[in-house]
Write a protein that holds these residues in place. Structure first.
Motif, PDB file in Angstrom:
ATOM      1  N   GLN A 147      -0.291   2.966   0.264  1.00 21.99           N
ATOM      2  CA  GLN A 147       1.051   3.491   0.555  1.00 21.99           C
ATOM      3  C   GLN A 147       1.829   2.547   1.468  1.00 21.99           C
ATOM      4  N   ILE A 148       1.123   1.886   2.387  1.00 23.13           N
ATOM      5  CA  ILE A 148       1.775   0.931   3.290  1.00 23.13           C
ATOM      6  C   ILE A 148       2.270  -0.292   2.511  1.00 23.13           C
ATOM      7  N   ILE A 149       1.445  -0.754   1.581  1.00 23.25           N
ATOM      8  CA  ILE A 149       1.737  -2.003   0.869  1.00 23.25           C
ATOM      9  C   ILE A 149       2.735  -1.805  -0.263  1.00 23.25           C
ATOM     10  N   GLY A 150       2.671  -0.664  -0.928  1.00 19.66           N
ATOM     11  CA  GLY A 150       3.571  -0.422  -2.053  1.00 19.66           C
ATOM     12  C   GLY A 150       2.875  -0.601  -3.387  1.00 19.66           C
ATOM     13  N   LYS A 151       3.658  -0.719  -4.439  1.00 19.79           N
ATOM     14  CA  LYS A 151       3.106  -0.708  -5.796  1.00 19.79           C
ATOM     15  C   LYS A 151       2.674  -2.083  -6.302  1.00 19.79           C
ATOM     16  N   ALA A 152       2.823  -3.130  -5.483  1.00 12.51           N
ATOM     17  CA  ALA A 152       2.501  -4.483  -5.949  1.00 12.51           C
ATOM     18  C   ALA A 152       1.006  -4.665  -6.205  1.00 12.51           C
ATOM     19  N   ILE A 153       0.170  -3.878  -5.520  1.00  8.11           N
ATOM     20  CA  ILE A 153      -1.277  -4.021  -5.638  1.00  8.11           C
ATOM     21  C   ILE A 153      -1.883  -2.695  -6.082  1.00  8.11           C
ATOM     22  N   SER A 154      -2.765  -2.750  -7.076  1.00 13.54           N
ATOM     23  CA  SER A 154      -3.376  -1.528  -7.601  1.00 13.54           C
ATOM     24  C   SER A 154      -4.414  -0.987  -6.632  1.00 13.54           C
ATOM     25  N   LEU A 155      -4.710   0.303  -6.766  1.00 13.20           N
ATOM     26  CA  LEU A 155      -5.722   0.947  -5.937  1.00 13.20           C
ATOM     27  C   LEU A 155      -7.072   0.282  -6.141  1.00 13.20           C
TER      28      LEU A 155
END
Length: 325
Positions: A147-155
């Motif tokens: 949530q901090i990083i955003g959608k650029a990196i997958s779970l």
């Protein structure tokens, strides 16, 4: 021939059924066909499996959503390519530690896959992974980090980074739930929580990334007369240190010390490296006859004595001071 699972099904079919219970018999046939062929057109799949092309098109859309295949045009023909995705086979597990796949059951098993001692350093330069490294904080779980990083990196990638860092003592993590098994919803619940972060180790990685950036800037000749890269002073000092250290090693009187240390200086400091370099020559005899260098029995790394270290440190400091003048 595909290896069967305990259920008697091919592994790819078995795992695919776990991932999505909506897969039909036709789906599993398409999955198995594409796994074996790696790539095929809609027409080829339809003909091989004796089904209609519209059926192939419809079923492939579902399979694609699971991250198993990609679709593209080649010579005006629709082509489906196998990419592994969620239900990767045993042979694909190790490579999945450096590939990007959708959040999956593999993410819960990364701790069995991290074996490369340099894997943390590959993360330093991999797309967007540095964002995760810089946001590692005690108390955060994998979802909160995402949530901090955003959608650029997958779970999935976040979990891979966390386990890689934990394996190499950069952080300590706690597994906070049981494996999801065939419960797809559970896959997206928090899996890891950060207990501790080793800030010194993070700083090592920060330094390496900064030096690499300065090297890239210098190698591409981007600098002008009035500007310089922020890490350029550190890079210049390290160049001088490296040159001085090389001189110290080259002037070492013991031939065995000198030969082995020069290999170590070129980043061949691990027993398997030296086995490959020396081939039929027994380099371990050279190490036994050396004065300052030895082989660490715990890690198979070359190490130097504190006496030699202290001598090198004095000479390197002297060399840097002369460089500063």
């Amino acid at each position: 021939m595909m290896v069967g699972s305990k259920t008697g099904l091919p592994k790819i079919t078995h795992v695919a059924k776990l991932v999505n219970t909506q897969f039909s018999e036709t789906d599993t046939k398409i999955i198995n066909y594409l796994f074996e062929k790696k790539q095929a057109s809609y027409n080829e799949i339809a003909e091989a499996l004796e089904i209609s092309k519209p059926t192939v098109s419809r079923r492939v859309r579902l399979i694609q959503k699971e991250g198993l295949v990609i679709s593209f045009k080649s010579n005006k023909e629709s082509v489906i390519k196998w990419i592994g995705g969620t239900p990767a086979l045993d042979a694909e597990l190790e490579s999945s530690t450096t590939s990007h796949i959708t959040a999956s059951m593999l993410a819960e098993n990364y701790d069995q896959l991290i074996c490369d001692p340099f894997s943390p350093f590959s993360l330093v330069f991999e797309n967007h992974c540095w964002e995760v490294m810089q946001n590692l904080k005690e108390g955060l779980n994998d979802l909160e980090l995402g949530q901090i990083i955003g959608k650029a990196i997958s779970l999935d990638t976040i979990r891979r980074i966390m386990v890689t860092c934990a394996t190499h003592n950069i952080i300590e993590i706690k597994t906070i739930r049981a494996p999801a098994g065939n419960d797809i919803t559970t896959l997206f619940e928090p899996l890891y929580k950060i207990e501790k972060v080793n800030r010194q180790y993070i700083q090592y990685l920060t330094l390496i990334r900064g030096l690499a950036s300065a090297m890239s800037y210098k190698m591409e000749k981007k600098a002008s007369n009035n500007t310089i890269h922020p890490y350029a002073p550190i890079l210049d000092i390290n160049e001088q240190i490296f040159a001085t250290y090389s001189d110290v090693i080259t002037s070492t009187r013991n031939n065995n010390d000198r030969e082995i240390l020069l290999k170590a200086l070129a980043n061949y400091d691990f027993a398997p490296d030296l086995d490959r370099l020396f081939k039929h020559e027994n380099w371990r005899i050279k190490v036994k006859d050396a004065h300052f260098v030895s082989l660490d029995s715990k890690s198979d790394n070359l190490v130097i004595s504190k006496e030699f270290f202290n001598d090198c440190t004095k000479k390197v400091i002297k060399g840097v001071r002369e460089f500063d003048k």
